[in-house]
Design an enzyme around this catalytic site. Structure first.
Site, short mmCIF file in Angstrom:
data_model
loop_
_atom_site.label_atom_id
_atom_site.label_comp_id
_atom_site.label_asym_id
_atom_site.label_seq_id
_atom_site.Cartn_x
_atom_site.Cartn_y
_atom_site.Cartn_z
NE ARG A 1 -0.51 7.44 21.70
CZ ARG A 1 -0.47 7.22 21.15
NH1 ARG A 1 0.32 5.74 21.24
NH2 ARG A 1 0.73 7.91 20.42
CD GLU B 1 6.74 0.19 11.27
OE1 GLU B 1 5.81 0.12 12.42
OE2 GLU B 1 7.37 0.24 10.46
CE LYS C 1 6.30 5.90 14.38
NZ LYS C 1 7.35 4.99 14.32
#
Ligand code: ATP
Ligand code: MG
Length: 549
Positions: A257, A29, A267
């Site tokens: 992850r 994204e 982020k």
């Protein structure tokens, strides 16, 4: 490449699925810079494609207009290329599919599988139920197909205010999986999108858009992180409901992850560090972003090696950052030339050396060889740490009356310690043993310590930036809520150093090993008048030690 995702791919191929080949994607994204966690996903997705003779797309998952920006679109491409991967001509934007998403939504309505709901966001939440309690059906759930089609068309045309209506999938409000309790798939948002401008007033939700993006691009294996495991039933429901063939349509596979000790991989938090100026920018060498790691001097080969070594698992765990540093050290040990630099200069006058200069041959690399000349003069600088006035017995560097070897040069003896009025050592007076140079009569004389040095007359001034972790806590999971207050105040230490003159014409991005001090890289702040270096990593390898135990 042996990991469970590869295993799944092989099982699928054996079962006769995906006969047109394997196709993966990396779907960032564009709302931030890529970080070391993304590198794991990039390496996995592109790696799976390469390993299976398939393809990997770069897809910007830009369905949320409010947080995204072209700055990020550009940086993400630069970083993936830098890592060494290539998407060919397959760069896509999810926003290019807005028309198709809309058509699929209409198709769901026609099949009686979606409805327009007038409940507010709060009511929808209240109706959803809990893990132990079934949800409640919306009073609008049983609108006719015609009414739903009409309302959805008017949502698109801008007849209703933001948030007043949503489109929901019609599945099962009593499902034990909350994601299956009629999830919202479209909402009204009057926002300008960085790619489609003001064309759209309604935007698809991630869970609706993602499977369709995959299906539209012919993705076979949609690899994502574990938190999407509970979303997989909806992924499959949607593609089944729209009639995609199970033998060719994408399947979602989740993996753990990457979480690294001492490292922020959220982020949102990285963005906060930048916006509140706790770091100098996204590419600050302390940042775990790929541009930060690049500026810090980490190499793509080392990061790829790291991603291979950590493997791909189905349960989350925290990886020691020492392992990443180990990979960098291994890479730079092979590639970086050796030079001498002094970080905390202490002047040494060699009283039996004349004015003038002697050029001494110095080896550039222990394996690759090559050599250069370093100037040796009457006045030199050594690192303050390499001298100790009241030295313990085991201190094998320089002490009053003691001897040490200067790398590539002579054995010297410390005869006199000069102090200022504050009692601080400001200068040492030493003599050389002129026969102790390589090839000389006493060249083989056993001396316990060898230290680095630079010529006072010829050394170049250099700003050297030493970095430590931004976080002193071990794992992100242990981060206090106010992580800003917990930031390491000593994460950057700047030294006014001196370095041998051979590096004068060096370029940003060039790596060196400063003898005995670590690996360093030339920072882009370097100008013709000013050298600036970043320390990549020190020489001490805590990971190698752990491994050997
Ligand atoms: P957001 O919360 O904004 O979605 P994100 O970190 O998931 O943040 P994306 O841009 O959606 O960011 O990530 C792109 C891809 O990278 C996704 O497929 C995601 O699963 C993967 N990814 C993100 N963080 C990690 C991580 N720490 N380890 C492995 N993969 C990751
Ligand atoms: Mg994400």
């Amino acid at each position: 490449m042996i990991n469970f995702v590869q295993q799944e791919i092989e099982n699928d191929l054996k079962a006769g699925k995906y006969t047109d080949g394997i196709h993966t994607r990396f779907p960032p994204e564009p709302n931030g810079y890529l970080h070391i966690g993304h590198a794991k996903s990039v390496c996995l997705n592109f790696g799976l494609a390469l390993h299976n003779g398939g393809l990997c797309n770069l897809r910007f998952d830009d369905t949320n207009p409010t947080k995204e920006d072209v700055e990020f679109v550009d940086s993400i491409q630069e970083d993936i290329k830098w890592l060494g991967f290539d998407w060919g001509d397959r760069k896509f934007f999810a926003s290019d599919y807005f028309g198709k998403f809309y058509d699929y939504a209409v198709e769901l309505i026609k099949r009686g599988l979606a409805y327009v709901d007038d409940l507010t966001a709060e009511e929808i939440r209240a109706y959803r139920g809990t893990l132990t309690e079934a949800g409640k059906e919306s009073p609008w759930r049983n609108r006719s197909v015609e009414e739903n089609l009409d309302l959805f068309t008017r949502m698109k045309a801008g007849e209703f205010p933001d948030g007043s209506k949503v489109l929901r999938a019609k599945i099962d409000m009593a499902s034990p999986n909350i994601n299956m309790r009629d999830p919202v798939i479209y909402r009204i948002t009057r926002a300008t999108h960085h790619h489609t401008g003001d064309d759209w007033l309604i935007y698809p939700m991630y869970d609706f858009a993602h499977p369709l993006e995959d299906a539209i691009e012919g993705i076979t294996h949609s690899v994502c992180t574990l938190e999407f495991e509970d979303h997989r039933p909806f992924y499959d429901w949607l593609l089944d409901s729209l009639g995609f063939d199970v033998n060719t349509r994408p399947r979602q596979i989740e993996f753990a992850r990457l979480d690294l000790t001492n490292t922020i991989t959220s982020k949102r938090k990285l963005r906060q560090l930048v916006e509140e100026n706790h770091v100098r920018g996204w590419d600050d060498p302390r940042m775990p972003t790929l541009c930060g790691l690049r500026r810090r001097g980490f190499t793509p080969a080392a990061i790829r090696d790291f991603c291979e070594r950590i493997g791909v698992a189905k349960s989350n765990s925290v990886v020691d950052i020492a392992m990443l540093e180990h990979c960098v050290r291994e890479d730079l040990n092979d590639s970086a030339d050796r030079v001498m630099a002094v970080l905390d200069p202490l002047k040494v006058v060699l009283t039996n050396v004349d004015d003038g200069v002697e050029y001494l041959a110095a080896e550039n690399h222990p394996k690759r060889g090559g050599s250069r000349f370093v100037p040796f003069t009457r006045e030199i600088f050594i690192d303050r740490e390499d001298f100790m006035e009241d030295a313990p017995k085991k201190f094998f560097r320089l002490k009053p009356g003691g001897e040490v070897r200067l790398k590539y040069a002579y054995i010297i003896k410390c005869n006199e310690v000069i102090k200022n009025t504050a009692g601080e050592v400001v200068e040492l007076h030493c003599t050389i043993d002129p026969t102790s140079k390589s090839g000389g009569a006493t060249a083989g004389r056993k001396i316990k310590g060898t230290i680095h040095w630079v010529s006072a007359k010829f050394a170049l001034p250099a700003e050297v930036r030493l970095y430590d972790y931004l976080l002193t806590t071990d794992a992100q999971g242990n981060l206090p809520e106010d992580f800003i207050a917990a930031l390491n105040p000593n994460s950057l230490i700047v030294k006014q150093a001196l370095i041998e003159p051979s590096v004068r014409w060096t370029n940003a991005g060039t790596h060196y090993q400063f003898l005995r001090l670590g690996y360093f890289v030339v920072d882009p702040d370097t100008t013709p008048d000013k050298l600036v270096f970043n320390r990549v990593v020190g020489l001490k390898d805590t990971w190698a030690k752990v491994k050997d135990r």
